[in-house]
Design a protein around this motif. Sequence first.
Motif, PDB file in Angstrom:
ATOM      1  N   LEU A  49      22.702  -6.884  20.157  1.00  0.00           N
ATOM      2  CA  LEU A  49      22.835  -8.057  19.649  1.00  0.00           C
ATOM      3  C   LEU A  49      22.837  -9.270  20.405  1.00  0.00           C
ATOM      4  O   LEU A  49      22.356 -10.459  20.317  1.00  0.00           O
ATOM      5  CB  LEU A  49      24.119  -8.120  18.782  1.00  0.00           C
ATOM      6  CG  LEU A  49      24.016  -7.181  17.595  1.00  0.00           C
ATOM      7  CD1 LEU A  49      25.202  -6.885  16.748  1.00  0.00           C
ATOM      8  CD2 LEU A  49      22.975  -7.769  16.521  1.00  0.00           C
ATOM      9  N   GLU A  89      13.013  -8.531  13.543  1.00  0.00           N
ATOM     10  CA  GLU A  89      12.538  -9.045  12.183  1.00  0.00           C
ATOM     11  C   GLU A  89      11.364  -8.385  11.610  1.00  0.00           C
ATOM     12  O   GLU A  89      11.179  -8.180  10.368  1.00  0.00           O
ATOM     13  CB  GLU A  89      12.784 -10.403  11.862  1.00  0.00           C
ATOM     14  CG  GLU A  89      14.094 -11.272  12.303  1.00  0.00           C
ATOM     15  CD  GLU A  89      14.067 -12.624  12.569  1.00  0.00           C
ATOM     16  OE1 GLU A  89      13.252 -13.249  12.655  1.00  0.00           O
ATOM     17  OE2 GLU A  89      15.115 -13.059  12.463  1.00  0.00           O
ATOM     18  N   ARG A 139      13.820 -11.284  18.849  1.00  0.00           N
ATOM     19  CA  ARG A 139      14.480 -11.125  17.685  1.00  0.00           C
ATOM     20  C   ARG A 139      13.419 -10.945  16.622  1.00  0.00           C
ATOM     21  O   ARG A 139      13.359 -10.524  15.548  1.00  0.00           O
ATOM     22  CB  ARG A 139      15.423 -12.447  17.409  1.00  0.00           C
ATOM     23  CG  ARG A 139      16.010 -12.440  15.972  1.00  0.00           C
ATOM     24  CD  ARG A 139      17.047 -13.523  15.839  1.00  0.00           C
ATOM     25  NE  ARG A 139      16.729 -14.980  16.103  1.00  0.00           N
ATOM     26  CZ  ARG A 139      17.000 -15.538  17.283  1.00  0.00           C
ATOM     27  NH1 ARG A 139      17.789 -15.149  18.217  1.00  0.00           N
ATOM     28  NH2 ARG A 139      16.474 -16.631  17.534  1.00  0.00           N
ATOM     29  N   THR A 176      21.957  -9.813   8.030  1.00  0.00           N
ATOM     30  CA  THR A 176      22.486 -10.457   9.293  1.00  0.00           C
ATOM     31  C   THR A 176      21.616  -9.586  10.318  1.00  0.00           C
ATOM     32  O   THR A 176      21.027  -8.529  10.027  1.00  0.00           O
ATOM     33  CB  THR A 176      23.774 -10.002   9.573  1.00  0.00           C
ATOM     34  OG1 THR A 176      23.980  -8.383   9.436  1.00  0.00           O
ATOM     35  CG2 THR A 176      24.814 -10.781   8.655  1.00  0.00           C
ATOM     36  N   LEU A 177      21.422 -10.200  11.471  1.00  0.00           N
ATOM     37  CA  LEU A 177      20.853  -9.504  12.679  1.00  0.00           C
ATOM     38  C   LEU A 177      21.358  -7.964  13.070  1.00  0.00           C
ATOM     39  O   LEU A 177      20.687  -7.065  13.018  1.00  0.00           O
ATOM     40  CB  LEU A 177      20.815 -10.031  13.952  1.00  0.00           C
ATOM     41  CG  LEU A 177      20.209  -9.714  15.040  1.00  0.00           C
ATOM     42  CD1 LEU A 177      18.501  -9.504  14.642  1.00  0.00           C
ATOM     43  CD2 LEU A 177      20.355 -10.942  16.265  1.00  0.00           C
ATOM     44  N   GLU A 178      22.765  -8.088  12.626  1.00  0.00           N
ATOM     45  CA  GLU A 178      23.410  -6.684  12.884  1.00  0.00           C
ATOM     46  C   GLU A 178      23.073  -5.807  11.887  1.00  0.00           C
ATOM     47  O   GLU A 178      22.751  -4.393  12.225  1.00  0.00           O
ATOM     48  CB  GLU A 178      24.982  -6.829  12.892  1.00  0.00           C
ATOM     49  CG  GLU A 178      25.605  -5.484  13.360  1.00  0.00           C
ATOM     50  CD  GLU A 178      27.239  -5.920  13.392  1.00  0.00           C
ATOM     51  OE1 GLU A 178      27.768  -4.722  13.849  1.00  0.00           O
ATOM     52  OE2 GLU A 178      27.638  -6.951  13.114  1.00  0.00           O
ATOM     53  N   LEU A 229      19.343  -9.933  21.637  1.00  0.00           N
ATOM     54  CA  LEU A 229      18.649 -10.508  20.503  1.00  0.00           C
ATOM     55  C   LEU A 229      18.941 -11.973  20.076  1.00  0.00           C
ATOM     56  O   LEU A 229      17.968 -12.823  19.747  1.00  0.00           O
ATOM     57  CB  LEU A 229      18.583  -9.486  19.095  1.00  0.00           C
ATOM     58  CG  LEU A 229      17.922  -8.209  19.753  1.00  0.00           C
ATOM     59  CD1 LEU A 229      18.135  -7.302  18.517  1.00  0.00           C
ATOM     60  CD2 LEU A 229      16.322  -8.509  19.844  1.00  0.00           C
ATOM     61  N   ARG A 230      20.345 -12.229  20.302  1.00  0.00           N
ATOM     62  CA  ARG A 230      20.731 -13.675  19.792  1.00  0.00           C
ATOM     63  C   ARG A 230      20.217 -14.506  20.710  1.00  0.00           C
ATOM     64  O   ARG A 230      19.921 -15.727  20.525  1.00  0.00           O
ATOM     65  CB  ARG A 230      22.180 -13.689  19.572  1.00  0.00           C
ATOM     66  CG  ARG A 230      22.407 -13.074  18.402  1.00  0.00           C
ATOM     67  CD  ARG A 230      24.219 -12.910  18.283  1.00  0.00           C
ATOM     68  NE  ARG A 230      24.565 -12.193  17.050  1.00  0.00           N
ATOM     69  CZ  ARG A 230      25.378 -11.224  16.977  1.00  0.00           C
ATOM     70  NH1 ARG A 230      26.138 -10.939  17.931  1.00  0.00           N
ATOM     71  NH2 ARG A 230      25.828 -10.763  15.560  1.00  0.00           N
ATOM     72  N   TYR A 278      11.630  -4.551  10.941  1.00  0.00           N
ATOM     73  CA  TYR A 278      12.618  -4.577   9.709  1.00  0.00           C
ATOM     74  C   TYR A 278      11.869  -4.837   8.558  1.00  0.00           C
ATOM     75  O   TYR A 278      12.070  -4.072   7.535  1.00  0.00           O
ATOM     76  CB  TYR A 278      13.712  -5.680   9.710  1.00  0.00           C
ATOM     77  CG  TYR A 278      14.722  -5.320   8.733  1.00  0.00           C
ATOM     78  CD1 TYR A 278      15.563  -4.484   8.549  1.00  0.00           C
ATOM     79  CD2 TYR A 278      14.750  -6.395   7.999  1.00  0.00           C
ATOM     80  CE1 TYR A 278      16.598  -4.490   7.217  1.00  0.00           C
ATOM     81  CE2 TYR A 278      15.352  -6.407   6.592  1.00  0.00           C
ATOM     82  CZ  TYR A 278      16.235  -5.429   6.494  1.00  0.00           C
ATOM     83  OH  TYR A 278      17.195  -5.435   5.380  1.00  0.00           O
ATOM     84  N   LEU A 286      19.559  -4.502  12.821  1.00  0.00           N
ATOM     85  CA  LEU A 286      19.720  -3.557  13.792  1.00  0.00           C
ATOM     86  C   LEU A 286      20.151  -2.027  13.497  1.00  0.00           C
ATOM     87  O   LEU A 286      19.716  -0.880  13.933  1.00  0.00           O
ATOM     88  CB  LEU A 286      20.203  -4.145  15.076  1.00  0.00           C
ATOM     89  CG  LEU A 286      20.150  -3.333  16.398  1.00  0.00           C
ATOM     90  CD1 LEU A 286      18.838  -3.352  16.697  1.00  0.00           C
ATOM     91  CD2 LEU A 286      20.886  -4.088  17.360  1.00  0.00           C
TER      92      LEU A 286
END
Length: 103
Positions: free
Chosen positions: A57, A71, A67, A21-23, A60-61, A74, A26
């Motif tokens: 979030l 990514e 985003r 997940t994005l969360e 970024l969404r 990450y 992050l």
Amino acid sequence: MNPTQPNRSLPQPNNPLHGVTLESMLNYLVAEYGWGELGQRIRIRCFTNDPSIKSSLKFLRKTDWARAKVEGLYLHSIRYDDQHRSQHSDYHESPRVTPSVWD
């Protein structure tokens, strides 16, 4: 199955972001770098001005380019961690215990 809609249940073995997940990305980046360094690496205001997971979030969404940068960082970070861990695994392994002849 409707051919115009993608099947979201198909496995994606070559996608390292599948199921992440994005969360969680992050949270990982904030734990790894902190807000200050994260804001220097990715220059967006939600990381530099009164940062929080919730506000980041939300931004970024809605913002594809930001985003994508998160990514990318990450993926770079987890690859570095994996490489670093495998290169130094000999130092972090627990010593092998051989059974005693008296046991």
